[in-house]
Design a protein around this motif. Structure first.
Motif, PDB file in Angstrom:
ATOM      1  N   ASP A 689       0.860  -1.190   0.000  1.00 35.73           N
ATOM      2  CA  ASP A 689       0.000   0.000   0.000  1.00 35.73           C
ATOM      3  C   ASP A 689       0.893   1.236   0.000  1.00 35.73           C
ATOM      4  O   ASP A 689       2.123   1.127   0.131  1.00 35.73           O
ATOM      5  CB  ASP A 689      -0.923   0.013   1.225  1.00 35.73           C
ATOM      6  N   TYR A 690       0.287   2.389  -0.173  1.00 33.05           N
ATOM      7  CA  TYR A 690       1.006   3.660  -0.090  1.00 33.05           C
ATOM      8  C   TYR A 690       0.450   4.434   1.101  1.00 33.05           C
ATOM      9  O   TYR A 690      -0.517   5.194   0.982  1.00 33.05           O
ATOM     10  CB  TYR A 690       0.833   4.473  -1.382  1.00 33.05           C
ATOM     11  N   HIS A 702      -3.150   7.437   3.831  1.00 30.95           N
ATOM     12  CA  HIS A 702      -2.616   7.413   2.465  1.00 30.95           C
ATOM     13  C   HIS A 702      -1.730   8.626   2.223  1.00 30.95           C
ATOM     14  O   HIS A 702      -2.120   9.769   2.505  1.00 30.95           O
ATOM     15  CB  HIS A 702      -3.758   7.405   1.440  1.00 30.95           C
ATOM     16  N   PHE A 706       0.093   7.818  -3.150  1.00 22.78           N
ATOM     17  CA  PHE A 706      -1.155   7.085  -3.409  1.00 22.78           C
ATOM     18  C   PHE A 706      -2.068   7.895  -4.329  1.00 22.78           C
ATOM     19  O   PHE A 706      -2.649   7.349  -5.279  1.00 22.78           O
ATOM     20  CB  PHE A 706      -1.858   6.787  -2.087  1.00 22.78           C
TER      21      PHE A 706
END
Length: 794
Positions: A689-690, A702, A706
């Motif tokens: 994930d970011y 985020h 992202f």
């Protein structure tokens, strides 16, 4: 009337004499030859010698010369090229005429209503079957040199598997089976030819991925013990799953690169253009076929517009037909509403059952994933040991196989239910019946075959949350995550298993089912030698093709077209597998029709009907699905964003991408019920994930990258869709629906037909005038003779 070999079944052979044939040929507006055409046949391309091996002999490909034709008229029989009355009408035309008469012939009266048509007699089991006879044996030629055994010719040049590379004798198929079956094989052959182009491009993209697999920077970093081997990943499930090292997915990341590389974008764009060319060129092929097969002025087949016996039996009222001005059975809409309600409820229930089965498979995947992860991610996963079967891959393979089995089972039962509820709607004509059944079965199969692929492509791994705050399904199972290399390889696995399994099962079933059925019937009925086993008994022991025979063939092809177009960005080899299947499918269908089925009643058709609209709809949807697959399922967009915006290494722009795409989570932030039971000496773990790191003031929120990646994905979808749609409309505008040479040929034929008929009528008028004038002159001479006689007597 003749009895059968066993003395229990009686056969009534019906023959239409010449006067009946010419009468109904005029009623049906059948076009027959009036003069040899002076329009040359299409020429082969300049390199035609290269196509020599695939070409059929001219006598097989073109069994008859080209003629100018006109609608047959009994009063103009001298106009038509009638050399032999026995062979003037093709056998398909003769059986169509006979069946047309039988379908409209009254046979009794019940409660003041006429009983009409062979279909009603078959429906009431008065007759067991009604079918045209095959043209002799398929394994030996005709005994008489003057008669050409078309069935034998078709079997030798079309229905043999050793001729898989040969073109089809389309004119001979049309002459023997009629235009409706002929145009199906034209479409299937054309679709197969176009798949050859897509298969070559897809194979080239696959080879590119294969050659670049070892030099892929992402896989290299994942497999490197000093990079991927040092990255400790967060557990894949709660409680029982342990931490694991990123390099255990080394092989999985390499396989992902086979289908998730730079060529993915190119192939998605190419297939968007290919599908447009496919549909536009099919319009041209269809227009050319209408000219070649005399279907330019085609009107809907009366057989399709004829009232169904079930409809007549259920109707108690009559109403004037505004077209025919005749009283016909009529059922008020209010009487059919209950059946529509039952039909709609059944369809909704079927769709709900489908969705529930898909949810069940998802629950299976979620449940089994923890099991796979618990025993596959042992202590060895933390010792830089490369795993050949990751929990994601194991779950994907088993889930895909289970889903495929569920699909085949549900499909079998729903086809039976669809046919039953369609009958309960009491459609008025066969055309209404087929349209209603098409809608039900296609919608069901669309959801049945594609729902799992849609789930993996657009939902899996998108709403999983992050460690410590995962999303749960029914508050029980953690949502599935994608592999660090992305979900594309799982979509490829899902698509491959369902597509190949469906094609293998379909071909095996189509080949074995009629073979076993016919063998059993012959075994039960045949007791004497071949000489006593008559032609009509042999045909009776074969299976009936049925009015919906072509429906299921088209449905199978359209479902395959969906696999080739809707998700092809994830699997460039899909066109190749479809090509191989269709090469086999053509010969299986030809073999079935020629050897295992009774000869169908010939019917006319000038297009593939509603299936063409379905193909156009799927083509539009495929543009969106492939754009979303490249943007959200593939890992190409995040890599490009990193390449252009975040990479600091000019010599290796993708160096450090793996580390950049994985966020950091503090193990101490795990809730007690989700942390691994055994404590390790790690303070952090990584996840896909970011998000901001734990030391950030807005931890686990985020980050800016992202939003950059999301904006790039949305921009890519918009750009790709607009580019493909622009090309689509541009190609549709540039490519005419009817080729210019076909328009000229149609005009030429109409001109020549009018001229030939005009000359014929003019000559006939002159002959009548000459005959009348000669009679007048003869009458005047007789009168003069009588007058002279009277004068002489005086």
């Amino acid at each position: 009337m003749q009895n059968s070999e066993d003395g229990k079944t009686f056969f009534v052979k019906i023959h239409a004499p010449w006067e009946v044939l010419v009468t109904y040929a005029e009623v049906l507006g059948i076009k027959m030859p009036i003069k040899l055409s002076d329009i040359p046949r299409p020429k082969y391309p300049p390199l035609r010698y290269m196509l020599g091996p695939v070409k059929l002999p001219a006598t097989v490909k073109y069994p008859h010369p080209e003629y100018f034709t006109a609608q047959f008229s009994r009063h103009r029989q001298e106009l038509f090229l009638i050399e032999d009355e026995a062979t003037f009408f093709p056998s398909s035309t003769r059986n169509r005429i006979v069946y047309y008469i039988l379908s409209r012939c009254p046979f009794g009266v019940e409660e003041g209503k006429k009983k009409i048509g062979i279909e009603r007699l078959l429906n009431s089991n008065t007759y067991l079957s009604a079918y045209p006879l095959h043209d002799g044996q398929y394994w030996k030629p005709s005994r008489t040199p003057s008669h050409i055994n078309e069935r034998y010719t078709l079997h030798q040049n079309w229905a043999r598997f050793s001729y898989f590379y040969k073109e089809q004798p389309l004119d001979l198929i049309r002459n023997y089976y009629g235009e409706k079956i002929g145009i199906y094989f034209v479409f299937l052959g054309y679709y197969t030819e176009m798949l050859l182009i897509a298969a070559l491009v897809g194979l080239a993209c696959f080879i590119y991925g294969l050659l670049s697999m070892e030099n892929n920077q992402t896989s290299t970093e994942i497999c490197d013990p000093n990079i991927g081997g040092q990255m400790i990943m967060c557990p894949l499930c709660d409680g029982v799953c342990d931490y694991w090292r990123l390099n255990t997915t080394c092989l999985h990341s390499k396989f992902s690169h086979l289908f998730d590389n730079e060529s993915t974008v190119f192939f998605a764009l190419f297939m968007g253009i290919w599908v447009t060319l496919f549909l536009e060129f099919w319009k041209q092929r269809q227009a050319r076929l209408e000219y070649e097969w005399d279907l330019v002025d085609f009107e809907e087949e009366q057989q399709q517009l004829q009232l169904r016996p079930e409809f007549e039996a259920m109707c108690k009222r009559k109403k004037m037909n505004p077209v025919t001005k005749e009283m016909e059975p009529h059922m008020p809409r209010c009487h059919r509403i209950p059946w529509y309600f039952v039909s709609g409820t059944t369809v909704i229930f079927g769709m709900a059952l489908l969705l529930s089965s898909m949810v069940s498979v998802i629950v299976y995947r979620l449940s089994v994933f923890a099991t796979f992860a618990s025993f596959m991610e042992s202590e060895a996963t933390l010792q830089n040991v490369k795993s050949y079967l990751t929990p994601q891959l194991a779950t994907s393979l088993s889930g895909s196989c289970l889903n495929c089995i569920v699909i085949l089972i549900l499909n079998f039962f729903y086809e039976k239910i669809s046919a039953w509820i369609t009958k309960m709607e009491i459609p008025r004509t066969y055309q209404e019946y087929e349209s209603s059944l098409t809608l039900k079965i296609f919608l069901f199969q669309f959801v049945n075959y594609y729902s799992a692929c849609f789930y993996v492509a657009f939902f899996k791994g998108k709403l999983v949350g992050y460690p410590g705050k995962y999303t749960y399904m029914f508050n029980l199972w953690r949502s599935e995550e994608c592999d660090p290399a992305g979900c594309l390889i799982e979509l490829t696995t899902q698509l491959t298993i369902i597509m190949i399994a469906k094609q293998i099962f379909g071909n095996v079933y189509e080949a074995c089912q009629p073979l076993v059925f016919n063998w059993w019937r012959r075994r039960r009925t045949r007791t004497h030698s071949e000489k006593l086993y008559s032609r009509w008994e042999q045909d009776h022991d074969l299976q009936a093709f049925g009015q919906l025979g072509l429906f299921y063939e088209y449905l199978e092809t359209v479902i395959q077209f969906g696999f080739v177009t809707l998700f092809v960005a994830s699997f460039p080899l899909a066109p190749l597998f479809a090509l191989i299947n269709n090469i086999v499918e053509i010969r299986v269908d030809a073999w079935k029709l020629t050897t295992q089925y009774r000869r169908p009643v010939a019917a006319k058709a000038h297009s593939i009907g509603v299936w063409q609209d379905i193909l156009f709809g799927m083509a539009i949807i495929s543009i969106a699905t492939n754009a979303f697959i490249v943007a959200f399922t593939s890992d190409i967009i995040p890599r490009l964003v990193y390449f252009y915006a975040y990479s600091s290494n000019s010599s290796e722009p993708l160096s450090g991408y793996v580390n950049n795409s994985l966020s950091v989570f503090l193990i101490a932030d795990f809730p007690n019920n989700t942390a691994p039971m055994e404590k390790k000496g790690f303070t952090t773990c990584r996840y896909r994930d970011y998000r901001n790191p734990p030391d950030h003031e807005n931890k686990y929120v985020h980050n800016m990258q992202f939003w950059h990646v999301l904006a790039a994905k949305m921009a890519f979808i918009i750009v790709m869709e607009h580019i493909v749609l622009l090309f689509k409309f541009l190609l549709a505008w540039m490519i005419p629906d009817v080729p210019k040479d076909v328009i000229e040929k149609i005009k030429r034929e109409k001109l020549m037909t009018v001229k030939i008929i005009h000359d014929f009528e003019l000559n006939k008028l002159k002959e009548n005038l000459d005959f009348t004038y000669s009679n007048i002159m003869r009458d005047d001479t007789v009168k003069d003779d009588i007058s002279l006689g009277e004068n002489s007597s005086v």
